[in-house]
Design a protein around this motif. Structure first.
Motif, PDB file in Angstrom:
ATOM      1  N   ASN A 210      48.679  37.770  91.435  1.00 29.75           N
ATOM      2  CA  ASN A 210      47.550  37.334  90.633  1.00 29.75           C
ATOM      3  C   ASN A 210      48.039  37.092  89.207  1.00 29.75           C
ATOM      4  O   ASN A 210      49.159  37.485  88.839  1.00 29.75           O
TER       5      ASN A 210
ATOM      6  N   LEU B 259      49.422  39.719  95.300  1.00 29.80           N
ATOM      7  CA  LEU B 259      48.426  38.893  95.991  1.00 29.80           C
ATOM      8  C   LEU B 259      48.863  38.761  97.445  1.00 29.80           C
ATOM      9  O   LEU B 259      49.716  37.934  97.778  1.00 29.80           O
TER      10      LEU B 259
ATOM     11  N   ALA C  72      47.026  37.780 103.187  1.00 30.86           N
ATOM     12  CA  ALA C  72      45.714  37.890 103.825  1.00 30.86           C
ATOM     13  C   ALA C  72      44.569  37.659 102.852  1.00 30.86           C
ATOM     14  O   ALA C  72      43.443  37.371 103.271  1.00 30.86           O
ATOM     15  N   LYS C  73      44.840  37.779 101.560  1.00 32.17           N
ATOM     16  CA  LYS C  73      43.796  37.596 100.552  1.00 32.17           C
ATOM     17  C   LYS C  73      43.778  36.174  99.986  1.00 32.17           C
ATOM     18  O   LYS C  73      42.936  35.840  99.155  1.00 32.17           O
ATOM     19  N   MET C  74      44.701  35.338 100.446  1.00 30.93           N
ATOM     20  CA  MET C  74      44.808  33.991  99.899  1.00 30.93           C
ATOM     21  C   MET C  74      43.959  33.023 100.714  1.00 30.93           C
ATOM     22  O   MET C  74      43.662  33.261 101.886  1.00 30.93           O
ATOM     23  N   ASP C  75      43.558  31.927 100.078  1.00 28.53           N
ATOM     24  CA  ASP C  75      42.723  30.943 100.756  1.00 28.53           C
ATOM     25  C   ASP C  75      43.087  29.545 100.276  1.00 28.53           C
ATOM     26  O   ASP C  75      44.141  29.346  99.647  1.00 28.53           O
TER      27      ASP C  75
ATOM     28  N   HIS D  40      44.664  28.476  96.958  1.00 30.33           N
ATOM     29  CA  HIS D  40      46.083  28.718  96.697  1.00 30.33           C
ATOM     30  C   HIS D  40      46.895  27.629  97.399  1.00 30.33           C
ATOM     31  O   HIS D  40      47.531  27.851  98.424  1.00 30.33           O
TER      32      HIS D  40
END
Length: 485
Positions: A437, A443, A446-449, A452
């Motif tokens: 981040n 980061l 699994a938290k990226m979308d 990104h």
């Protein structure tokens, strides 16, 4: 109009196509007569009757058997396992020897995407601006380079592109205007599948002009006739091709001329093969690969009862989970067999809205299905195979099709972007890159979308290889978009 043709049409119940014949000028009459003479009415009737008899709502449950787990190879891991690397190297060696070809099924139009162009030309909205065709061309170029680097020889992966009547000209012009995306023009063989007459539900020809018959492409299973009669099989023989990877144009993640898949099929000694992904849920609308009456077959979801679709084994896994993604291997020898036996393949029936002339000669675009299109499927030839190689791959790494306009739940350019970016972030992470981040905190993947954005040119990496130098220079990334080219 010759009396012989007029009589023939009447005998086959097709005399109605001459309703407006006298309205045509001499040139149009001659062209229409020539067109009608080209139709084998006896064969057309036989094909229609066979297709209609096979078009049934009867479920196939009692004839189906799942593929034994022991018959399915596994290539879902990333990074690849040692066995997957062995398959990759074997496939790459065949490529270096000039024995591998890629065969693209590109007959689909982009109408469901809201485009007037073929699917392969559709802009995906990537940072690079690349289309599906360009991505696939560059994957071919990268593979050729990888084979040269490993085996020290220049090599070529010839690219066979089957279009339809509706996409042939635009596709050929798109290749030419883009200098074939770096692939040599002499190594791209573009040809068109054949067309068959569209029919009413009782087998009558349909006029879509006073001197023209409605027609439709004969389905991606028309490949085998087209390969034989358009000269592609002869071209493969001239080049010494032994292994052919067949795939559909709309999959943004497709690994063209997939060395792992080809190497697996070579190791198994099979004449045909299929990549499959586990079904996402029991009633996912995909065909499943299984055995029907002891023959390999892809069974459509509509042909299976809910109970069979939901059936599970002792470990809780779906019995029928091998989802078809239209990604196949064929030996050249097997394609020769298919070319010789293509007439044995029975057409499938698709009920469609087909524009037609009314009694006054005005073109009508119906609101409801008024006719049928006869099509063959590319996987129908599995029945000819004594052994079929089946390799399970990860959906996340291998399958993201472009099918629908933006706003649909799946198969849109946005879902294609999402899946491509996620895969490329995985590639970088495996090479040693850590994402952060802006405050410096970790980061996780699994938290990226889709915010990104991360695109890696196929010319840089085919399947995650060759990114170590980039990772050494950029050990952490917190700024997006990332575009490596």
């Amino acid at each position: 109009m010759s009396e012989q043709l007029r009589t023939k049409l009447t005998e086959h119940g097709q005399g109605h196509v001459l309703k407006f014949f006298d309205d045509l000028d001499d040139a149009a009459k001659a062209a229409f007569e020539k067109d009608l003479l080209s139709i084998d009415m006896d064969a057309l009737n036989t094909q229609f009757q066979a297709a209609m008899s096979g078009s049934t709502t009867e479920k196939l449950d009692e004839f189906m058997k799942p593929l034994p787990a022991s018959d399915i190879g596994n290539a879902t891991a990333f990074p690849p396992t040692a066995e997957m690397n062995e398959w990759f190297d074997a496939g790459l060696k065949a490529i270096s020897e000039g024995k591998v070809a890629a065969l693209l099924l590109a007959g689909g139009q982009g109408s469901r995407l809201g485009s007037k162009d073929p699917k392969g030309m559709f802009p995906l909205g990537l940072p690079s601006g690349k289309t599906l065709l360009q991505l696939q061309a560059e994957r071919i170029l990268r593979l050729q380079q990888l084979a040269k680097d490993k085996f020290g020889v220049d090599c070529v992966i010839p690219w066979y592109v089957m279009t339809s009547g509706a996409t042939m000209e635009k596709t050929a012009n798109f290749f030419k205007s883009n200098d074939y995306f770096g692939v040599k023009e002499s190594d791209v063989f573009i040809f068109s599948q054949f067309q068959v007459p569209s029919l009413t539900k009782d087998g009558k020809l349909i006029l879509n002009g006073k001197g023209s018959i409605a027609r439709n492409p004969d389905g991606n299973g028309g490949l085998y006739k087209a390969l034989k009669e358009r000269g592609a099989l002869d071209d493969m023989a001239r080049r010494g091709i032994e292994h052919v990877h067949v795939y559909c144009v709309d999959n943004v993640l497709v690994k063209v001329a997939n060395p792992t898949f080809i190497g697996f099929c070579i190791a198994q000694g099979v004449e045909a093969g299929a990549l499959v992904v586990p079904k996402a849920q029991p009633h996912e609308k995909v065909g499943v690969l299984c055995r029907v009456k002891d023959k390999y077959q892809v069974v459509e979801y509509s042909e299976i009862s809910a109970a069979t679709a939901e059936a599970r084994d002792a470990d809780g896994n779906l019995l029928y989970s091998a989802g078809n993604i239209c990604n196949h291997y064929f030996s050249k020898a097997f394609l020769d067999v298919c070319g010789a036996r293509h007439e044995e393949l029975v057409h499938h029936i698709a009920h469609k809205k087909i524009p037609h002339l009314d009694d006054h000669g005005t073109l009508v675009k119906p609101d409801a299905n008024n006719g049928v299109k006869m099509e063959k499927f590319v996987f129908d030839v599995f029945q000819f195979a004594d052994r079929l190689g089946v390799l399970e791959v990860s959906r996340e790494h291998s399958f993201s099709p472009l099918k629908n306009a933006s706003g649909a739940a799946s198969g849109t350019k946005e879902t294609c972007q999402r899946d491509l970016y996620a895969l490329h972030r995985l590639f970088l992470n495996a090479a040693g890159v850590r994402f952060q981040n802006k405050d410096g905190s970790e980061l996780p993947l699994a938290k990226m979308d889709s915010r990104h954005v991360c695109e890696i040119s196929p010319l840089v990496s085919y399947a995650g290889e060759g990114l170590e130098d980039y990772a050494a220079k950029h050990p952490t990334i917190s700024e997006f978009p990332v575009h490596i080219q």
